[in-house]
Design a protein around this motif. Structure first.
Motif, PDB file in Angstrom:
ATOM      1  N   ARG A   1      -1.991   3.445 -14.148  1.00 40.02           N
ATOM      2  CA  ARG A   1      -3.407   3.767 -14.284  1.00 40.02           C
ATOM      3  C   ARG A   1      -3.840   3.706 -15.747  1.00 40.02           C
ATOM      4  NH1 ARG A   1      -2.920   8.690  -9.866  1.00 40.02           N
ATOM      5  NH2 ARG A   1      -2.613   7.298  -8.064  1.00 40.02           N
TER       6      ARG A   1
ATOM      7  N   THR B   1       0.837   3.928  -3.146  1.00 37.72           N
ATOM      8  CA  THR B   1       0.360   5.291  -2.928  1.00 37.72           C
ATOM      9  C   THR B   1       1.483   6.308  -2.836  1.00 37.72           C
ATOM     10  OG1 THR B   1       0.368   4.987  -0.514  1.00 37.72           O
ATOM     11  CG2 THR B   1      -1.681   4.455  -1.698  1.00 37.72           C
TER      12      THR B   1
ATOM     13  N   GLU C   1      -9.069   1.769   1.005  1.00 35.40           N
ATOM     14  CA  GLU C   1      -7.658   1.827   0.595  1.00 35.40           C
ATOM     15  C   GLU C   1      -7.421   1.366  -0.840  1.00 35.40           C
ATOM     16  OE1 GLU C   1      -4.880   2.890   3.122  1.00 35.40           O
ATOM     17  OE2 GLU C   1      -6.864   3.811   3.260  1.00 35.40           O
TER      18      GLU C   1
ATOM     19  N   ALA D   1      -6.214   1.630  -4.389  1.00 33.10           N
ATOM     20  CA  ALA D   1      -5.277   2.537  -5.059  1.00 33.10           C
ATOM     21  C   ALA D   1      -4.553   1.804  -6.170  1.00 33.10           C
ATOM     22  CB  ALA D   1      -4.273   3.112  -4.062  1.00 33.10           C
TER      23      ALA D   1
ATOM     24  N   ASN E   1     -12.564  13.383  -6.860  1.00 36.52           N
ATOM     25  CA  ASN E   1     -11.823  12.295  -7.506  1.00 36.52           C
ATOM     26  C   ASN E   1     -12.652  11.715  -8.655  1.00 36.52           C
ATOM     27  OD1 ASN E   1     -10.281  10.073  -8.225  1.00 36.52           O
ATOM     28  ND2 ASN E   1      -9.829   9.489  -6.113  1.00 36.52           N
TER      29      ASN E   1
ATOM     30  N   SER F   1       0.819  -1.198   0.000  1.00 35.59           N
ATOM     31  CA  SER F   1       0.000   0.000   0.000  1.00 35.59           C
ATOM     32  C   SER F   1       0.859   1.257   0.000  1.00 35.59           C
ATOM     33  CB  SER F   1      -0.927   0.001   1.220  1.00 35.59           C
ATOM     34  OG  SER F   1      -1.707   1.179   1.271  1.00 35.59           O
TER      35      SER F   1
END
Length: 258
Positions: free
Chosen positions: A200, A142, A192, A194, A232, A138
């Motif tokens: 992406r 991130t 959480e 991500a 977002n 994580s």
């Protein structure tokens, strides 16, 4: 679980707030009347460090109670924050505005019915229960400070409902997407989620969310919920593909700089 006007569905707001507290537990929780005062020594998450009023009729002694909360937050080295949901007293919010407080962030709480989703029969990515591995993944995905590892591990270890830790890795890059799914009876919270910035727009968000929701449905959840910043746009577009609709929104308030 239909997403309806929060003004007409305060029981839904109360239920989602309750499962949200259990899915992201603060280290210290005390009550001042119906105000929940949440604090965490190590993790800076606003959800873990805020006052959350939970009764629209509870607006007594506002100045005194805010000052007590302020001193408690100061003892933790935290600024005093208040999270306004539809359960907050309108008189309290008017008081904050009159005193120069600033509303600075809006978060949408969204729900979807899992039984209506067309999900695959198999799970592409099985959940792990290795908290250390998930925390490392994580923080890597991130780009957050690696110094948060002990605090994040403490939060995850304190989650009491069943939870699945999802990680997608792509050699030789390592972790590229993560998601936490917390199943609390018939409700599953997606937390959480991500995707690493460089990965992406490749369908990884769809891939990991599909696995998390499929696991939740197999495990007995009938509906899923999540929280997302109203700014977002990419995340909102992803969640709406899975049928998520707004149940209510909340706002953070902070004191004016002195």
């Amino acid at each position: 679980m239909q997403a309806t006007s929060p003004a007409s569905n305060l029981p839904l707001v109360r239920r989602l707030e309750a499962v949200g507290f259990r899915a992201w537990p603060a280290a210290t929780v005390i009550y001042d009347g119906s105000w929940q005062v949440r604090l965490a020594g190590g993790h800076p998450s606003k959800r873990l460090n805020c006052v959350v009023p939970l009764d629209p009729s509870d607006c007594r002694d506002m100045d005194l109670r805010l000052e007590k909360a302020r001193k408690r937050f100061q003892s933790y080295g935290r600024p005093l924050l208040l999270r306004q949901t539809p359960l907050a007293s309108p008189q309290l919010i008017e008081h904050l505005a009159a005193e120069g407080w600033e509303r600075f962030e809006t978060v949408k709480v969204m729900t979807t019915e899992l039984g209506r989703l067309a999900l695959p029969d198999t799970i592409d990515h099985l959940p792990s229960h290795d908290i250390g591995r998930f925390v490392d993944a994580s923080l890597s995905v991130t780009g957050e400070d690696a110094g948060l590892k002990p605090a994040l591990a403490e939060v995850l270890s304190a989650i009491k409902p069943a939870s699945g830790l999802f990680v997608i890795e792509e050699p030789p890059h390592g972790p590229v997407a993560v998601a936490l799914c917390v199943q609390d009876n018939d409700l599953a919270g997606v937390m959480e989620l991500a995707v690493a910035a460089a990965f992406r727009q490749r369908g990884l968000g769809v891939e990991i969310l599909t696995s998390a929701l499929r696991w939740a449905r197999i495990s007995g959840a009938r509906a899923a919920w999540l929280q997302v910043l109203d700014s977002n746009a990419p995340a909102l577009a992803l969640y709406r593909k899975f049928g998520f609709r707004e149940a209510y929104e909340y706002h953070y308030w902070r004191e004016a700089q002195r």
